[in-house]
Scaffold this motif. Structure first.
Motif, PDB file in Angstrom:
ATOM      1  N   THR A 145       0.835  -1.210   0.000  1.00 23.80           N
ATOM      2  CA  THR A 145       0.000   0.000   0.000  1.00 23.80           C
ATOM      3  C   THR A 145       0.870   1.261   0.000  1.00 23.80           C
ATOM      4  OG1 THR A 145      -1.554  -1.264   1.347  1.00 23.80           O
ATOM      5  CG2 THR A 145      -2.007   1.071   1.102  1.00 23.80           C
ATOM      6  N   PRO A 146       1.459   1.603  -1.133  1.00 23.95           N
ATOM      7  CA  PRO A 146       2.324   2.791  -1.211  1.00 23.95           C
ATOM      8  C   PRO A 146       1.531   4.066  -1.509  1.00 23.95           C
ATOM      9  CG  PRO A 146       2.419   1.617  -3.276  1.00 23.95           C
ATOM     10  CD  PRO A 146       1.482   0.840  -2.404  1.00 23.95           C
ATOM     11  N   LEU A 147       0.812   4.563  -0.522  1.00 25.23           N
ATOM     12  CA  LEU A 147      -0.051   5.736  -0.737  1.00 25.23           C
ATOM     13  C   LEU A 147       0.747   6.955  -1.176  1.00 25.23           C
ATOM     14  CD1 LEU A 147      -2.378   5.451   2.408  1.00 25.23           C
ATOM     15  CD2 LEU A 147      -2.793   4.571   0.106  1.00 25.23           C
ATOM     16  N   CYS A 148       1.822   7.242  -0.442  1.00 23.51           N
ATOM     17  CA  CYS A 148       2.612   8.443  -0.726  1.00 23.51           C
ATOM     18  C   CYS A 148       3.293   8.345  -2.086  1.00 23.51           C
ATOM     19  CB  CYS A 148       3.646   8.646   0.385  1.00 23.51           C
ATOM     20  SG  CYS A 148       4.722  10.071   0.136  1.00 23.51           S
ATOM     21  N   GLU A 149       3.898   7.204  -2.362  1.00 19.48           N
ATOM     22  CA  GLU A 149       4.603   7.038  -3.629  1.00 19.48           C
ATOM     23  C   GLU A 149       3.655   7.189  -4.817  1.00 19.48           C
ATOM     24  OE1 GLU A 149       7.761   3.780  -1.737  1.00 19.48           O
ATOM     25  OE2 GLU A 149       6.374   3.194  -3.337  1.00 19.48           O
ATOM     26  N   THR A 150       2.433   6.693  -4.674  1.00 18.71           N
ATOM     27  CA  THR A 150       1.475   6.771  -5.781  1.00 18.71           C
ATOM     28  C   THR A 150       0.957   8.193  -5.968  1.00 18.71           C
ATOM     29  OG1 THR A 150       0.826   4.486  -5.361  1.00 18.71           O
ATOM     30  CG2 THR A 150      -0.645   5.791  -6.728  1.00 18.71           C
ATOM     31  N   LEU A 151       0.742   8.924  -4.869  1.00 16.83           N
ATOM     32  CA  LEU A 151       0.341  10.326  -5.002  1.00 16.83           C
ATOM     33  C   LEU A 151       1.471  11.139  -5.633  1.00 16.83           C
ATOM     34  CD1 LEU A 151      -1.836  12.453  -4.495  1.00 16.83           C
ATOM     35  CD2 LEU A 151      -0.807  12.887  -2.258  1.00 16.83           C
ATOM     36  N   TYR A 152       2.707  10.779  -5.316  1.00 19.98           N
ATOM     37  CA  TYR A 152       3.863  11.445  -5.927  1.00 19.98           C
ATOM     38  C   TYR A 152       3.867  11.227  -7.439  1.00 19.98           C
ATOM     39  CZ  TYR A 152       8.739  12.316  -7.246  1.00 19.98           C
ATOM     40  OH  TYR A 152       9.871  12.764  -7.854  1.00 19.98           O
ATOM     41  N   GLU A 153       3.541  10.002  -7.879  1.00 19.86           N
ATOM     42  CA  GLU A 153       3.470   9.736  -9.318  1.00 19.86           C
ATOM     43  C   GLU A 153       2.329  10.533  -9.949  1.00 19.86           C
ATOM     44  OE1 GLU A 153       5.139   7.790 -12.713  1.00 19.86           O
ATOM     45  OE2 GLU A 153       5.817   8.006 -10.643  1.00 19.86           O
ATOM     46  N   ALA A 154       1.202  10.670  -9.221  1.00 20.60           N
ATOM     47  CA  ALA A 154       0.084  11.483  -9.717  1.00 20.60           C
ATOM     48  C   ALA A 154       0.505  12.944  -9.845  1.00 20.60           C
ATOM     49  CB  ALA A 154      -1.110  11.358  -8.780  1.00 20.60           C
ATOM     50  N   TYR A 155       1.307  13.417  -8.890  1.00 23.52           N
ATOM     51  CA  TYR A 155       1.840  14.785  -8.961  1.00 23.52           C
ATOM     52  C   TYR A 155       2.635  14.970 -10.245  1.00 23.52           C
ATOM     53  CZ  TYR A 155       5.919  17.847  -8.395  1.00 23.52           C
ATOM     54  OH  TYR A 155       6.950  18.729  -8.613  1.00 23.52           O
ATOM     55  N   ARG A 156       3.452  14.002 -10.600  1.00 23.27           N
ATOM     56  CA  ARG A 156       4.261  14.104 -11.817  1.00 23.27           C
ATOM     57  C   ARG A 156       3.350  14.102 -13.062  1.00 23.27           C
ATOM     58  NH1 ARG A 156       9.495  13.683 -10.514  1.00 23.27           N
ATOM     59  NH2 ARG A 156      10.085  13.496 -12.713  1.00 23.27           N
ATOM     60  N   TYR A 157       2.277  13.345 -12.992  1.00 21.91           N
ATOM     61  CA  TYR A 157       1.324  13.321 -14.104  1.00 21.91           C
ATOM     62  C   TYR A 157       0.659  14.675 -14.281  1.00 21.91           C
ATOM     63  CZ  TYR A 157      -3.194  12.299 -16.387  1.00 21.91           C
ATOM     64  OH  TYR A 157      -4.299  12.329 -17.196  1.00 21.91           O
ATOM     65  N   PHE A 158       0.136  15.244 -13.204  1.00 24.59           N
ATOM     66  CA  PHE A 158      -0.533  16.540 -13.296  1.00 24.59           C
ATOM     67  C   PHE A 158       0.445  17.647 -13.710  1.00 24.59           C
ATOM     68  CE2 PHE A 158      -3.772  14.571 -10.477  1.00 24.59           C
ATOM     69  CZ  PHE A 158      -4.893  14.900 -11.199  1.00 24.59           C
ATOM     70  N   SER A 159       1.697  17.504 -13.337  1.00 18.24           N
ATOM     71  CA  SER A 159       2.689  18.544 -13.604  1.00 18.24           C
ATOM     72  C   SER A 159       3.334  18.411 -14.974  1.00 18.24           C
ATOM     73  CB  SER A 159       3.784  18.510 -12.529  1.00 18.24           C
ATOM     74  OG  SER A 159       3.236  18.728 -11.245  1.00 18.24           O
ATOM     75  N   GLY A 160       3.062  17.314 -15.686  1.00 17.48           N
ATOM     76  CA  GLY A 160       3.679  17.140 -17.000  1.00 17.48           C
ATOM     77  C   GLY A 160       5.157  16.831 -16.910  1.00 17.48           C
ATOM     78  N   LEU A 161       5.572  16.096 -15.866  1.00 19.89           N
ATOM     79  CA  LEU A 161       6.974  15.731 -15.668  1.00 19.89           C
ATOM     80  C   LEU A 161       7.240  14.331 -16.219  1.00 19.89           C
ATOM     81  CD1 LEU A 161       7.381  17.035 -11.997  1.00 19.89           C
ATOM     82  CD2 LEU A 161       7.986  18.213 -14.124  1.00 19.89           C
ATOM     83  N   SER A 162       8.470  13.867 -16.088  1.00 16.30           N
ATOM     84  CA  SER A 162       8.839  12.553 -16.600  1.00 16.30           C
ATOM     85  C   SER A 162       8.206  11.444 -15.768  1.00 16.30           C
ATOM     86  CB  SER A 162      10.359  12.389 -16.583  1.00 16.30           C
ATOM     87  OG  SER A 162      10.855  12.514 -15.259  1.00 16.30           O
ATOM     88  N   VAL A 163       7.956  10.316 -16.418  1.00 12.19           N
ATOM     89  CA  VAL A 163       7.412   9.147 -15.733  1.00 12.19           C
ATOM     90  C   VAL A 163       8.471   8.594 -14.790  1.00 12.19           C
ATOM     91  CG1 VAL A 163       6.468   6.825 -16.042  1.00 12.19           C
ATOM     92  CG2 VAL A 163       5.964   8.624 -17.715  1.00 12.19           C
ATOM     93  N   ASP A 164       8.078   8.181 -13.599  1.00 10.50           N
ATOM     94  CA  ASP A 164       9.025   7.643 -12.639  1.00 10.50           C
ATOM     95  C   ASP A 164       8.631   6.219 -12.242  1.00 10.50           C
ATOM     96  OD1 ASP A 164      10.892   7.136 -10.687  1.00 10.50           O
ATOM     97  OD2 ASP A 164      10.548   8.968  -9.552  1.00 10.50           O
ATOM     98  N   PHE A 165       7.827   6.086 -11.190  1.00 10.58           N
ATOM     99  CA  PHE A 165       7.503   4.769 -10.657  1.00 10.58           C
ATOM    100  C   PHE A 165       6.698   3.905 -11.630  1.00 10.58           C
ATOM    101  CE2 PHE A 165       7.726   6.975  -6.343  1.00 10.58           C
ATOM    102  CZ  PHE A 165       9.007   6.494  -6.084  1.00 10.58           C
ATOM    103  N   ALA A 166       5.951   4.520 -12.512  1.00 13.29           N
ATOM    104  CA  ALA A 166       5.102   3.745 -13.417  1.00 13.29           C
ATOM    105  C   ALA A 166       5.910   2.791 -14.287  1.00 13.29           C
ATOM    106  CB  ALA A 166       4.282   4.681 -14.296  1.00 13.29           C
ATOM    107  N   TYR A 167       7.210   3.122 -14.528  1.00 12.85           N
ATOM    108  CA  TYR A 167       8.061   2.265 -15.338  1.00 12.85           C
ATOM    109  C   TYR A 167       8.748   1.167 -14.517  1.00 12.85           C
ATOM    110  CZ  TYR A 167       7.776   5.330 -19.456  1.00 12.85           C
ATOM    111  OH  TYR A 167       7.357   6.039 -20.563  1.00 12.85           O
TER     112      TYR A 167
END
Length: 473
Positions: A145-167
């Motif tokens: 249950t990585p709540l923080c890590e997943t919200l961080y990935e959502a932050y990158r999505y909303f911000s138009g940044l590079s993909v991180d954890f999704a890869y």
């Protein structure tokens, strides 16, 4: 106050009668005295109808089923959550939904961390809705249950940044977890390894809803990145206490700061949290803080009905501020209203015998309760449905507000005053497929050349600058 055939005249009311004999209306009609009519209006307003607030309307068949005798069935928490989410998507046509899930996050920290967006935010068409429902059906629960890590990935999505954890999600054969059997990252939201931010023009806020049935596990891989970004502001707990988590720090940052600098204005995200089932009680403090500093609300949903109600409440509150829609004309002979996000814009015109009418555009804010207020936070609309004479709209100079406000006067305040005080302005026109600056050269290109433009307008070429630009800029 008249209703459909066979139903007593009146206005809607809540909480009257009994389960076996409910009262849907307060009896009132055109022949009732003013006291009865006013009481009926007051009770009707409590139902939420007609005040600009989103409502959930249930059919009588549903209510009969809901309060009737039912058989119990054993359903997993995951299936309950999936059913609740699908129900919200199917019954809320005016909201665009997306979905992110956890990676497997095992066996150790910094292995297969975080989460991924499996359905990006898209216009809620029938095809998109159907695809999202199919994606939800394919979700399994074999993850940490990585709540923080997943919200961080959502932050990158909303911000138009590079993909991180999704890869970083890979097979884990020892646990029977195979990526090919899981919902995949939505490839349509990524271009060359960079997220395509869902924020577009005229969109300044989105909402994230975190649903969990327990405390975060294997959830520290984003801590360094978030601490660097936020300085640790609003983080939860401490390392010494063994409960450090940066989920609240991430939600706080997303609520306060512009996530997409490529678009005008500030684009922010509000975060709501839902603790689903009694197992989430141990995470309540973290979830409460995450929602509090993230501009959202925390919901404690210990059963399926509460989960469904929590999701409905989140959507309702999001619609109060985030929805972009055009409302019908207000019942008045001199202005109409269009609402976009949390603001309402009133176009006002001063009738004239000739074809040219003086006009103005006035901006007000719409509260979560559907009330229209002026720049000082005072009610802007009177009982007669018109703008109050004492109201002071946005864009109106402070001196005008101090002198009593611009009210519904066309000549005062609003966009007109801002335009009159401007040294210069740029006028745009739909000369081609999009908006183009209104210049003689651009108009001539659209007309197929200066000669064609002169012939079409029937004027001398020397007159074009004053005719096309001089009268407008």
């Amino acid at each position: 106050m008249g209703q459909c055939w066979g139903v007593t005249s009146g206005l809607p009311v809540d909480g009257r009668g009994s389960v076996s004999n409910p009262k849907y209306y307060t009896n009132a009609n055109a022949g009732s005295n003013e006291t009865i009519k006013q009481r009926a209006r007051d009770r009707a307003e409590l139902t939420g109808f007609g005040i600009g607030r989103p409502l959930t309307i249930y059919t009588q068949d549903y209510l009969t089923w809901q309060h009737g005798t039912k058989e119990k069935a054993d359903i997993s928490r995951l299936e309950i959550a999936k059913n609740a989410i699908k129900s919200i998507i199917l019954t809320t046509p005016s909201v665009d939904f997306g979905l992110a899930v956890f990676n497997v996050n095992a066996w150790n920290e910094f292995e297969r961390d975080g989460g991924r967006v499996i359905s990006g935010l898209k216009e809620n068409t029938s095809a998109v809705k159907s695809g999202l429902i199919t994606t939800i059906d394919g979700i399994s629960a074999s993850t940490n249950t990585p709540l923080c890590e997943t919200l961080y990935e959502a932050y990158r999505y909303f911000s138009g940044l590079s993909v991180d954890f999704a890869y970083k999600n890979t097979d884990l054969p020892g646990a029977g977890y195979y990526v090919s059997q899981q919902p995949q990252m939505d490839a349509s939201v990524v271009k060359s390894g960079i997220y395509d931010s869902p924020f577009k023009k005229c969109q300044n806020n989105a909402s994230v809803v975190i649903i969990t049935d327990g405390v975060p596990t294997k959830d520290a891989a984003a801590n360094h990145f978030i601490h660097t970004l936020t300085g640790g502001a609003d983080k939860y707990g401490s390392e010494a206490g063994g409960d450090l988590n940066y989920l609240s720090a991430m939600s706080s940052w997303m609520n306060k700061y512009d996530l997409n600098t490529s678009e005008p204005g500030d684009q922010t995200v509000s975060t709501h949290t839902i603790g689903f089932s009694k197992g989430a009680a141990s995470a309540a403090a973290l979830l409460k803080k995450t929602a509090e500093v993230g501009g959202g609300r925390y919901f404690d949903a210990t059963n399926a009905n509460l989960l469904q109600g929590s999701l409905q409440q989140v959507v309702s509150e999001a619609l109060d501020t985030n929805s972009s829609f055009t409302s019908p004309a207000v019942a008045s002979n001199n202005f109409n209203r269009t609402q976009s996000f949390e603001y309402a814009y009133y176009s006002i015109f001063l009738p004239n015998k000739g074809p040219t009418w003086l006009g103005n555009l006035k901006k007000y804010r719409v509260t979560g309760k559907g009330e229209v207020v002026d720049k000082a936070g005072n009610p802007a609309i009177g009982l007669d449905g018109n703008i109050k004479s004492t109201a002071c709209s946005f864009w109106t100079p402070s001196a005008v507000c101090s002198a009593g406000g611009d009210g519904n006067e066309v000549e005062k305040g609003g966009a007109l005053s801002a335009m009159q005080s401007a040294d210069s302005r740029t006028i745009y026109s739909n000369l081609n497929s999009g908006l183009t600056e209104l210049t003689v050269s651009n108009v001539a290109i659209t007309a197929g050349g200066t000669e064609n433009l002169v012939n079409y307008l029937g004027v001398a070429e020397a007159q074009l600058p004053s005719l096309l630009v001089g009268q407008w800029a």
